[in-house]
Design a protein around this motif. Sequence first.
Motif, short mmCIF file in Angstrom:
data_model
loop_
_atom_site.label_atom_id
_atom_site.label_comp_id
_atom_site.label_asym_id
_atom_site.label_seq_id
_atom_site.Cartn_x
_atom_site.Cartn_y
_atom_site.Cartn_z
N GLY A 140 0.80 -1.28 0.03
CA GLY A 140 -0.03 -0.09 0.02
C GLY A 140 0.71 1.03 -0.27
O GLY A 140 0.48 2.36 0.86
N ALA A 144 -0.57 4.83 0.07
CA ALA A 144 -1.27 5.58 1.18
C ALA A 144 -0.36 6.34 2.17
O ALA A 144 -0.95 6.79 3.13
CB ALA A 144 -2.27 4.38 1.95
N VAL A 145 0.81 5.88 2.08
CA VAL A 145 1.92 6.40 3.00
C VAL A 145 2.66 7.57 2.62
O VAL A 145 3.38 7.45 1.61
CB VAL A 145 2.85 4.86 3.50
N ARG A 167 4.11 9.42 7.90
CA ARG A 167 4.06 8.27 8.48
C ARG A 167 5.17 7.38 8.11
O ARG A 167 5.86 7.40 7.24
CB ARG A 167 2.52 7.30 7.85
N LYS A 222 0.81 -0.61 4.97
CA LYS A 222 -0.38 0.23 5.05
C LYS A 222 -1.23 -0.14 5.95
O LYS A 222 -2.09 0.50 6.93
CB LYS A 222 -1.19 0.46 3.72
N GLN A 223 -1.47 -1.79 5.98
CA GLN A 223 -2.60 -2.37 6.99
C GLN A 223 -2.04 -2.47 8.37
O GLN A 223 -2.94 -2.74 9.21
CB GLN A 223 -2.84 -3.63 6.31
N GLN A 250 -0.17 0.35 9.79
CA GLN A 250 -0.30 1.69 10.21
C GLN A 250 -0.98 2.13 11.34
O GLN A 250 -2.19 1.53 11.14
CB GLN A 250 -0.26 2.66 9.26
N ALA A 265 -7.78 -3.29 4.21
CA ALA A 265 -7.95 -1.89 4.28
C ALA A 265 -9.20 -1.12 4.37
O ALA A 265 -9.19 0.15 4.47
CB ALA A 265 -7.05 -0.99 3.25
N THR A 322 -6.62 4.15 0.60
CA THR A 322 -5.67 4.24 -0.50
C THR A 322 -4.76 5.31 -0.68
O THR A 322 -3.73 4.99 -1.10
CB THR A 322 -6.58 4.00 -1.86
N PHE A 340 -6.47 8.33 5.48
CA PHE A 340 -6.08 7.95 6.88
C PHE A 340 -6.80 8.96 7.73
O PHE A 340 -7.20 8.51 9.01
CB PHE A 340 -4.39 8.00 6.90
#
Length: 301
Positions: free
Chosen positions: A64, A67-68, A72, A78-79, A81, A162, A268, A273
């Motif tokens: 992911g 998304a970051v 972060r 991602k999953q 975080q 996610a 995504t 977030f």
Amino acid sequence: MNQSPRNDFPAVPAVPDTPGVPAPVAPQAAPASAETGAATQTVDGMSRDVIARYWAFLPCAGVGARAVDATRPAHVPKQYQEVAGWPLVLHTLAAFMAVKPLAGVLVGVSEGDHFLQRYARPGFAISPCGGPTRADTVAGGLRSLLEQGAQRHDWVLVHDAARCLIKPSQIEQLMQECAADAVGGLLALPLPDTLKAAKIDAHGQSRVSTTLPRVDKWLAQTPQMFRIGSLLDALAQCQDVTDEASAIEAAGLHPRLVAGSSFNFKVTYPDDFALAEALLSQRIAAGDSQIAIIFDESARD
């Protein structure tokens, strides 16, 4: 303080301490209620109804990267975080673990990924079945379920890890509406916005080429619910897909569309977030989340 989760559906053993060894997904007796789906099988030339159980599978092997952002830790997928005080995927897991008709929840991770071991609880298991594509990961997860006692006629609900704002009631709605369906189905939303098709001009810029009718357009979400055997066969024939329904469609079948919620979005991009954080924090404050009960405070250490 340790507390037991509110749900009382049959527990599935959590991941063992041995790295690289998939946790068993113990077969459970099917509940004697209308919540359990049925299937028809032909045995010795005679048709008979068989009990079908429900399983959930969460593909959790991606990274992911989109998304970051710089705010972060880039090395954390991602999953995993943190969102509203917990790893994102735990919010997703908590919702599925609160659904009583499920025989078990399996999470598919990459080989060597031991992140979830610290959160091991009865009610979910882990399998290192992650592959190079989503289809590979899902197919590996389905084979893991079959190896551990699930049957080809059982239902499986595949859900994006996610999509952390899914609610138990939405999962149960999909199960209830598709239990008697010959194909299965998925949560989805009728397209609310005007849909444009694009083309690239001579300067590399996106331009509108045409406006598409939205009357029959839906946005696919998850969970997506199909028979394990049917989905496994479909994926074997069509792996270049981004969701399970596409593989079923390629097999000539037509999944049912069940209206979902706009809150069931997939994290995504970085802005997602912030929205997920706000909504999940609100739910936790209002007592509309099981995460602190299922994954007690000691699991944060």
